[in-house]
Design a protein around this motif. Structure first.
Motif, mmCIF file in Angstrom:
data_model
loop_
_atom_site.group_PDB
_atom_site.id
_atom_site.type_symbol
_atom_site.label_atom_id
_atom_site.label_comp_id
_atom_site.label_asym_id
_atom_site.label_seq_id
_atom_site.Cartn_x
_atom_site.Cartn_y
_atom_site.Cartn_z
ATOM 1 N N GLU A 136 1.429 6.507 -7.057
ATOM 2 C CA GLU A 136 0.328 7.379 -7.469
ATOM 3 C C GLU A 136 0.671 8.850 -7.273
ATOM 4 O O GLU A 136 0.365 9.694 -8.132
ATOM 5 C CB GLU A 136 -0.926 7.002 -6.696
ATOM 6 N N ARG A 168 -4.996 6.273 -10.135
ATOM 7 C CA ARG A 168 -5.857 5.737 -9.088
ATOM 8 C C ARG A 168 -6.990 4.933 -9.718
ATOM 9 O O ARG A 168 -7.610 5.374 -10.685
ATOM 10 C CB ARG A 168 -6.431 6.863 -8.230
ATOM 11 N N ALA A 169 -7.241 3.774 -9.164
ATOM 12 C CA ALA A 169 -8.282 2.899 -9.705
ATOM 13 C C ALA A 169 -9.654 3.521 -9.561
ATOM 14 O O ALA A 169 -9.914 4.261 -8.627
ATOM 15 C CB ALA A 169 -8.224 1.545 -8.984
ATOM 16 N N GLU A 193 0.829 -1.203 0.000
ATOM 17 C CA GLU A 193 0.000 0.000 0.000
ATOM 18 C C GLU A 193 0.864 1.253 0.000
ATOM 19 O O GLU A 193 0.570 2.225 -0.713
ATOM 20 C CB GLU A 193 -0.922 -0.010 1.215
ATOM 21 N N ALA A 231 0.887 3.990 -3.006
ATOM 22 C CA ALA A 231 0.587 5.397 -2.721
ATOM 23 C C ALA A 231 1.707 6.297 -3.223
ATOM 24 O O ALA A 231 1.458 7.390 -3.763
ATOM 25 C CB ALA A 231 0.370 5.585 -1.216
ATOM 26 N N SER A 277 -5.198 9.417 -14.555
ATOM 27 C CA SER A 277 -4.901 9.182 -13.154
ATOM 28 C C SER A 277 -4.433 7.743 -12.945
ATOM 29 O O SER A 277 -4.852 6.828 -13.649
ATOM 30 C CB SER A 277 -6.154 9.428 -12.305
ATOM 31 N N ARG A 292 -3.012 -2.507 -8.083
ATOM 32 C CA ARG A 292 -3.879 -2.260 -6.928
ATOM 33 C C ARG A 292 -5.084 -3.198 -6.942
ATOM 34 O O ARG A 292 -5.547 -3.639 -5.891
ATOM 35 C CB ARG A 292 -4.330 -0.796 -6.905
ATOM 36 N N VAL A 338 -2.836 0.765 -11.658
ATOM 37 C CA VAL A 338 -4.241 0.433 -11.396
ATOM 38 C C VAL A 338 -4.417 -1.077 -11.312
ATOM 39 O O VAL A 338 -5.092 -1.602 -10.420
ATOM 40 C CB VAL A 338 -5.148 1.031 -12.491
#
Length: 289
Positions: free
Chosen positions: A219, A288-289, A212, A216, A286, A255, A252
Motif C-alpha cells: 500500500e 486501501r480497502a 500484514e 502495508a 487507493s 486484504r 484490496v
C-alpha cells in the motif's frame, strides 16, 4: 532463400518489425492484465514496453517450470540463462540478434538508454531462483530489485526516451516511483502466489514477513508511485494508472481475504472498469480497502 512483397518493409526494417511482433505475441499469450494496460500506451512507447516485458517473460520461464518440464536440470537452466544474458548484452552492443525477442529488446535498449546496469541485476535475480528457496528480508529486497524494480526502470527509460535522439536520465522522483511500483507489483504476486510458489516451486519469497507487513508495504509503495504518475509523459499516464489500479484492486482483495481458498484475481468486468476509468483520466485509486 529470398522473397519479398513490394508493399512491405524489407531487410533490417522487416526484421525489426518481425522482432517487435514476436515480443507482442509473447505478451499477448502470457498476460491479459499487462496486455490490457499496454494497449493504452501511446504508439511512441508501446512496442518498447512490450519488448522489455517479453524478454523478462522468456527469462522467467527458464527458471519457473517450462525448462524443467522439458527435462532440463538446474545446471542446464543456469547455462541457458547465462547464454541469454550474454546474447542480450551483445545485442545491445551490436544492434542485432538471431533471437527475435532479444533483438527487439536490444533495439529498445539502444534507443532508450537501457544499459548493463539494469540488465545484469535482472539476470542475477533470475539465477537466484535456481539456488535460493528460502528468502529473508535482505535477499527478498535484492531479489525484488533485480526481478521487478529494474523492469520498472527499463520501462521508465522508454517512457522518457522513446523517439528521442539522445537518451537522458529520468527525474529522481520518477526513478523512485518506478522502483516502488515494480516492488508493489512483485509483492502482490508473492502474496497471491504463495501457495503455488511453496507447493510447486518450493520457494518462499516473503520469509518471516507477516501478511500484514507485506500488505502495508504494498500500500505504501503503490501510494508513492501514484503520486508521481502525473509527472510522466502524457502518452504513458493512462496505461500506468491502469496497471497501478489493477494491482491496487488485487491488494484490496488480498486484504479482504486473509486466507484465500484460491488464487485472488480481478474479474474481467472489474478490469474493464479499471481500464475505462484510467482512460478517462481519473487519478490512480487507493490500494486501501
Amino acid at each position: 532463400m529470398s522473397g519479398r512483397r513490394d508493399d512491405e518493409a524489407t531487410g533490417l526494417a522487416l526484421y525489426d518489425r518481425t522482432a517487435r511482433d514476436a515480443a507482442a505475441a509473447v505478451i499477448a499469450a502470457y498476460s491479459t492484465s499487462f496486455g490490457l494496460a499496454s494497449r493504452m500506451l501511446g504508439p511512441r512507447v508501446r512496442p518498447h514496453v512490450r519488448n522489455v516485458y517479453a524478454l523478462a517473460r522468456i527469462a522467467d520461464e527458464i527458471v519457473d517450470g517450462p525448462a524443467s518440464a522439458a527435462g532440463l536440470d538446474a545446471e542446464t537452466e543456469r547455462r541457458i540463462l547465462d547464454d541469454l544474458e550474454s546474447e542480450t548484452l551483445a545485442a545491445i552492443g551490436r544492434g542485432f540478434s538471431s533471437n527475435l525477442v532479444v533483438h527487439a529488446f536490444g533495439q529498445t535498449a539502444r534507443e532508450c538508454g537501457i544499459g548493463e546496469d539494469l540488465v545484469r541485476p535482472f539476470f542475477t535475480s533470475m539465477r537466484t531462483d535456481l539456488t535460493t528457496a528460502q528468502h529473508d528480508g535482505a535477499s527478498h529486497d535484492a531479489y525484488v530489485y533485480g526481478s521487478a524494480e529494474v523492469i520498472g526502470l527499463m520501462c521508465l527509460q522508454a517512457f522518457v526516451n522513446a523517439g528521442e535522439t539522445t537518451p537522458r536520465e529520468p527525474a529522481p522522483e520518477l526513478v523512485d516511483g518506478a522502483r516502488r511500483l515494480g516492488a508493489a507489483f512483485q509483492d502482490v504476486n508473492f502474496l497471491r502466489d504463495a501457495d503455488h510458489d511453496a507447493g510447486e516451486l518450493g520457494r518462499d519469497y516473503l520469509g518471516s514477513a507477516s501478511r500484514e507487513e507485506v500488505l502495508a508495504r504494498i500500500e505504501a509503495d503503490l501510494g508513492a508511485a501514484a503520486a508521481v504518475i502525473p509527472l510522466l509523459p502524457t502518452d504513458c499516464r493512462r496505461a500506468v494508472t491502469a496497471a497501478h489500479d489493477l494491482f491496487a484492486a488485487l491488494a484490496v482483495r488480498l486484504r479482504r481475504e486473509p486466507e484465500p481458498q484460491k488464487r485472488v484475481r480481478v474479474p474481467d468486468p472489474v478490469k474493464a472498469a479499471v481500464a475505462a476509468r484510467a482512460w478517462l483520466g481519473f487519478a490512480p485509486r487507493s490500494a486501501r480497502a
